[in-house]
Design a protein around this motif. Structure first.
Motif, mmCIF file in Angstrom:
data_model
loop_
_atom_site.group_PDB
_atom_site.id
_atom_site.type_symbol
_atom_site.label_atom_id
_atom_site.label_comp_id
_atom_site.label_asym_id
_atom_site.label_seq_id
_atom_site.Cartn_x
_atom_site.Cartn_y
_atom_site.Cartn_z
ATOM 1 N N SER A 154 -43.556 21.030 -34.395
ATOM 2 C CA SER A 154 -44.783 20.945 -33.593
ATOM 3 C C SER A 154 -44.515 20.598 -32.130
ATOM 4 C CB SER A 154 -45.752 19.925 -34.215
ATOM 5 O OG SER A 154 -46.079 20.293 -35.530
ATOM 6 N N TYR A 194 -43.930 25.452 -36.035
ATOM 7 C CA TYR A 194 -45.205 25.007 -35.456
ATOM 8 C C TYR A 194 -45.142 24.715 -33.955
ATOM 9 C CZ TYR A 194 -47.133 24.731 -40.159
ATOM 10 O OH TYR A 194 -47.578 25.041 -41.414
ATOM 11 N N LYS A 224 -48.590 24.506 -31.780
ATOM 12 C CA LYS A 224 -49.734 24.432 -32.701
ATOM 13 C C LYS A 224 -50.954 23.913 -31.944
ATOM 14 C CE LYS A 224 -49.600 21.089 -35.722
ATOM 15 N NZ LYS A 224 -49.224 20.328 -36.930
ATOM 16 N N TYR A 261 -49.839 28.350 -34.196
ATOM 17 C CA TYR A 261 -50.892 28.295 -35.210
ATOM 18 C C TYR A 261 -52.159 27.682 -34.605
ATOM 19 C CZ TYR A 261 -53.465 26.830 -39.373
ATOM 20 O OH TYR A 261 -54.438 26.626 -40.308
#
Length: 308
Positions: free
Chosen positions: A71, A91, A94, A126
């Motif tokens: 992330s 990620y 994200k 995402y």
């Protein structure tokens, strides 16, 4: 959870002049794969004071080296740019919320070919809603799944790229995996189809493939610059997704070269006339219809360079 010891606590302290008074700061350092969600808490501090609007571009510039944990750049706010020399895990970006992320291989990695090597993991961007990402290398599976407004340039993807995407612009200057654009209802993508097989890997249930048409705007600029393919003028790449494909594509690949030093991007720009016909535009059918209805209701819109 040891939150008092995570990287963002240091970043928040170092970015204090920017958050409190808007004074630009540049932060440099190293990052490890145990550093997760880097930039998220900093973005939260910015959002508390400035909301989604955030700060002006590049108010907080963070330059890191190493391998980022999961992330990286999650929910990154307007005004924050993350530059990583190295690689990142799953990620990345994200929920990206207006910031900019650029990732390129270590300068010491001289034995790899970046556009054939993984640079970021799975499920990158995402649920992103705004901002830009430039990746000098290949992303894993489910790239830009549920992206609703971010811009991304990448040099290859795994399976299920642009899955359930509803907005934004994606440029892939390399190979994709299978099932590209599954459930893609909005936004557009440009994919370099060098071997003519992309239609076999694209899920055509909701999208159609188009060629990238040249526009007078781009031709005029290249002519005035004596053939220099580095177009310095900027346009609003998020306007009129049914037109100005060559202009938009050229600008985003130029940005990719600027932020990552991509040899792949330079090759394409230096040989634009040869590469442009090899790109396929992925256009969701219902998205095209909705844009046409919107234009009919509002009247024609121009795509003038920013500031004009």
């Amino acid at each position: 959870h040891g939150l008092d010891r995570i990287m963002d606590v240091k970043l928040i302290a170092q970015a204090k002049p920017a958050v409190e008074s808007g004074k630009p700061v540049v932060i440099e350092g190293a990052i490890n794969n145990t550093d997760r969600s880097t930039g998220a808490m900093l973005s939260g501090e910015i959002a508390k004071k400035y909301g989604h609007k955030g700060l002006p571009d590049d108010t907080v510039q963070i330059k890191l080296k190493g391998t980022a944990g999961q992330s990286f750049g999650a929910w990154l706010a307007h005004g924050v740019s993350l530059e990583l020399e190295g690689q990142a895990n799953d990620y990345v970006g994200k929920g990206l919320s207006g910031g900019r992320i650029a990732i390129y291989p270590s300068k010491a990695a001289t034995k790899i070919t970046p556009h054939e090597s993984i640079i970021v993991g799975n499920t990158v961007l995402y649920g992103a809603i705004a901002g830009e990402c430039y990746f000098r290398g290949v992303a894993g599976e489910r790239f830009c799944v549920r992206n609703s407004g971010a811009i991304a340039v990448v040099e290859g993807t795994g399976d299920h790229g642009c899955e359930y995407m509803t907005g934004g612009v994606v440029v892939v200057i390399g190979q994709t995996g299978r099932n590209f654009a599954a459930g893609m209802s909005g936004g557009i993508a440009y994919v370099l189809d060098e071997d003519g097989t992309f239609d076999k890997r694209c899920n055509l249930a909701m999208v159609e493939l188009e060629s990238v048409a040249e526009e007078e705007m781009l031709n005029e600029r290249l002519h005035h610059q004596g053939g220099d393919l580095q177009v310095h003028g900027r346009v609003d790449v998020m306007k009129d997704m049914t037109r100005f494909d060559a202009e938009r594509l050229h600008q985003l690949i130029s940005n990719h070269l600027r932020y990552t030093g991509s040899a792949r991007a330079k090759e394409i720009l230096d040989n634009w006339d040869a590469y442009k016909p090899r790109f396929r535009k992925v256009m969701p059918v219902e998205y095209r219809r909705a844009l046409a209805e919107l234009e009919a209701a509002q009247g024609p819109r121009s795509m003038a360079p920013a500031g004009e």
